[in-house]
Design an enzyme around this catalytic site. Structure first.
Site, short mmCIF file in Angstrom:
data_model
loop_
_atom_site.label_atom_id
_atom_site.label_comp_id
_atom_site.label_asym_id
_atom_site.label_seq_id
_atom_site.Cartn_x
_atom_site.Cartn_y
_atom_site.Cartn_z
N TRP A 22 1.90 -7.61 -8.53
CA TRP A 22 1.08 -8.79 -8.20
C TRP A 22 -0.09 -8.40 -7.29
CZ3 TRP A 22 3.26 -13.84 -5.46
CH2 TRP A 22 2.30 -14.85 -5.54
N ASP A 53 6.97 -4.41 -13.55
CA ASP A 53 6.83 -5.84 -13.82
C ASP A 53 5.38 -6.24 -13.56
OD1 ASP A 53 8.04 -8.63 -14.16
OD2 ASP A 53 6.98 -8.82 -12.25
N TYR A 58 -1.81 -11.80 -12.73
CA TYR A 58 -2.07 -10.92 -11.58
C TYR A 58 -3.46 -10.30 -11.74
CZ TYR A 58 3.02 -11.35 -11.11
OH TYR A 58 4.31 -11.84 -11.00
N TYR A 202 12.59 -11.25 -7.18
CA TYR A 202 11.22 -10.97 -6.71
C TYR A 202 11.08 -11.44 -5.26
CZ TYR A 202 9.50 -15.84 -7.69
OH TYR A 202 9.29 -17.19 -7.72
N GLY A 203 10.00 -11.01 -4.62
CA GLY A 203 9.86 -11.30 -3.19
C GLY A 203 10.94 -10.57 -2.40
N LYS A 213 6.51 -5.33 9.41
CA LYS A 213 5.10 -5.02 9.68
C LYS A 213 4.40 -6.09 10.51
CE LYS A 213 2.38 -4.93 6.02
NZ LYS A 213 2.10 -4.55 4.62
N GLY A 279 7.15 -5.08 -4.80
CA GLY A 279 5.70 -4.90 -4.94
C GLY A 279 5.20 -3.81 -4.01
N ALA A 280 4.12 -3.14 -4.41
CA ALA A 280 3.50 -2.13 -3.55
C ALA A 280 2.05 -2.00 -3.95
CB ALA A 280 4.22 -0.79 -3.70
N ARG A 281 1.23 -1.59 -3.00
CA ARG A 281 -0.18 -1.37 -3.33
C ARG A 281 -0.61 0.06 -3.04
NH1 ARG A 281 -3.64 -5.14 -1.49
NH2 ARG A 281 -2.43 -6.70 -0.42
N1 LIG Z 1 7.94 -14.38 -11.55
C1 LIG Z 1 7.25 -14.78 -10.53
O1 LIG Z 1 6.87 -15.96 -10.43
C2 LIG Z 1 6.94 -13.81 -9.43
C3 LIG Z 1 6.52 -14.27 -8.19
C4 LIG Z 1 6.27 -13.34 -7.20
C5 LIG Z 1 6.41 -11.99 -7.45
N2 LIG Z 1 6.78 -11.57 -8.70
C6 LIG Z 1 6.93 -10.12 -9.01
O2 LIG Z 1 7.70 -9.51 -8.03
C7 LIG Z 1 6.93 -8.48 -7.40
C8 LIG Z 1 7.40 -8.35 -5.97
O3 LIG Z 1 7.20 -9.56 -5.25
P1 LIG Z 1 6.08 -9.67 -4.20
O4 LIG Z 1 5.08 -8.61 -4.48
O5 LIG Z 1 5.66 -11.07 -4.14
O6 LIG Z 1 6.80 -9.38 -2.82
P2 LIG Z 1 7.60 -8.18 -2.18
O7 LIG Z 1 8.02 -7.19 -3.15
O8 LIG Z 1 8.59 -8.82 -1.31
O9 LIG Z 1 6.48 -7.55 -1.20
C9 LIG Z 1 5.56 -6.66 -1.69
C10 LIG Z 1 4.44 -6.48 -0.69
O10 LIG Z 1 4.94 -6.05 0.59
C11 LIG Z 1 4.06 -5.08 1.16
N3 LIG Z 1 4.81 -3.83 1.23
C12 LIG Z 1 5.55 -3.24 0.23
N4 LIG Z 1 6.12 -2.11 0.65
C13 LIG Z 1 5.76 -1.96 1.93
C14 LIG Z 1 6.05 -1.00 2.92
N5 LIG Z 1 6.82 0.04 2.65
N6 LIG Z 1 5.51 -1.15 4.15
C15 LIG Z 1 4.74 -2.21 4.45
N7 LIG Z 1 4.42 -3.17 3.54
C16 LIG Z 1 4.93 -3.05 2.31
C17 LIG Z 1 2.87 -4.97 0.21
O11 LIG Z 1 1.88 -5.94 0.54
P3 LIG Z 1 0.76 -5.74 1.68
O12 LIG Z 1 0.36 -4.31 1.63
O13 LIG Z 1 -0.29 -6.68 1.33
O14 LIG Z 1 1.41 -6.13 2.96
C18 LIG Z 1 3.48 -5.39 -1.11
O15 LIG Z 1 2.53 -5.86 -2.02
C19 LIG Z 1 5.49 -8.89 -7.64
O16 LIG Z 1 4.61 -7.82 -7.47
C20 LIG Z 1 5.60 -9.38 -9.05
O17 LIG Z 1 5.66 -8.29 -9.94
C21 LIG Z 1 7.07 -12.45 -9.67
#
Ligand SMILES: NC(=O)c1ccc[n+]([C@@H]2O[C@H](COP(=O)([O-])OP(=O)(O)OC[C@H]3O[C@@H](n4cnc5c(N)ncnc54)[C@H](OP(=O)(O)O)[C@@H]3O)[C@@H](O)[C@H]2O)c1
Length: 315
Positions: A22, A53, A58, A202-203, A213, A279-281
């Protein structure tokens, strides 16, 4: 640095951690550098994560384009999951799971992903305007045609899930689940377990919160999805969220690891969770997230995390 623990626990098809894209879309989650995003995907694939995913929404197609670029020459080694049914072409992001809309959505995804099949095609959100039988009939047709291999849903409630299950064999449900959001535990996860539906969270890192952080409550711009999508960012929950993160930090210190690793290890341990989407960037974030996961958590540590996370929405 290949994470064997993560890899060994896969059943040969989907790793227990799935890379989420995302943030890589770059439009709803602050700026994301494309070169860094491509590196993050490579790093994930080189280190035991074999599933990605993504979704058309996105970055209005941008994340899918990046994934398409990154998997060239490696397509057969990647389990590719994308989604359909949020109208990006009108920029209104309305739900649309009508057969004609998803036919268009699928053909555009295939182009952006530079592939002729999707491993897992998921309805992104339920669409109350379209009978689910019509959506599922279209997905079954795409499966017959070889354009998709498995059918999944995302964000479906229990009734919607049961209805969809009656119309087509469902491979998976993708929903919000982490120490910060546990509502799926009540009935959704049991339904998935009883019906052999793979559950993907997710999340999983609480959009970064569970990495520790943020010392203070973060403020995002209005266009940033984090300002409205995840309720734990609301000011009234923050003090309890912070107490949970303190608990994660304390547990992590005692094990010589990081709070995010503890949060992901807790999640992977939950009954019914097939894989966690994270998620990761950047490649640093990917490496950080897979390095020690999963660590063993004893009963006292699990109890502490249960207690702190349970308190968040009781305030
Ligand atoms: N089906 C749906 O409706 C739905 C909804 C939401 C998500 N998703 C999917 O699920 C994935 C994961 O969810 P999410 O991206 O919302 O949240 P998440 O996985 O809880 O958080 C990911 C975010 O946390 C930060 N991060 C990740 N690893 C880190 C680390 N080691 N140290 C510090 N910051 C870190 C990054 O953002 P920053 O660098 O910006 O802090 C990253 O984009 C999405 O990418 C998407 O593919 C699906």
């Amino acid at each position: 640095m290949r994470n064997e623990a993560m890899h060994e626990k896969s059943d040969g098809t989907i790793s227990r951690m799935i890379l989420g894209t995302w943030a890589m879309g770059g439009n709803h989650w602050g700026f994301c550098d494309d070169v860094e995003a491509l590196r993050a995907i490579d790093t994930a694939l080189d280190n035991g994560i074999n599933a990605i995913d993504t979704a058309p929404v996105y970055g209005d197609g941008h994340a899918e384009e990046l994934v398409g670029k990154a998997i060239q020459g490696k397509r057969d080694k990647v389990f590719l999951a994308t989604k359909c049914g949020l109208d990006i072409y009108s920029r209104k992001y309305e739900r649309n799971l009508s057969p004609s809309y998803i036919e268009r959505d699928l053909s555009q995804s295939l182009k952006r992903l530079k592939t002729d099949y999707i491993d897992l095609y998921q309805c992104h959100w339920p669409d109350p305007q379209t009978p689910v039988e019509e959506t599922m009939a279209a997905l079954l047709r795409f499966r017959e045609e070889g354009k998709i291999r498995l059918i999944g849903v995302s964000n479906f409630n229990d009734d919607e899930l049961r209805e969809a299950m009656r119309c087509a064999p469902l491979f998976s449900l993708q929903s919000h689940y982490s120490l910060l959001e546990r509502s799926v535990e009540q009935s959704t996860l049991p339904i998935c377990r009883e019906n052999d539906i793979n559950f993907f969270s997710y999340g999983s890192l609480g959009a970064g919160v569970l990495t520790g952080k943020y010392r203070e409550q973060p403020r995002f711009s209005r266009g940033d999805a984090r300002s409205f999508f995840y309720r734990f960012f609301k000011p009234r929950y923050w003090p309890k969220v912070r107490l949970l993160v303190d608990g994660l930090e304390e547990t992590a210190r005692s094990k010589g690891t990081r709070p995010g690793v503890i949060a992901l290890s807790w999640l992977i341990k939950q009954p019914g969770v097939r894989s966690v989407i994270v998620g990761a960037r950047s490649s640093e974030q990917v490496l950080d997230n897979i390095a020690d996961v999963p660590v063993e958590l004893n009963a006292r540590e699990m109890e502490l995390l249960d207690h702190l996370s349970g308190a968040i929405y009781s305030c």
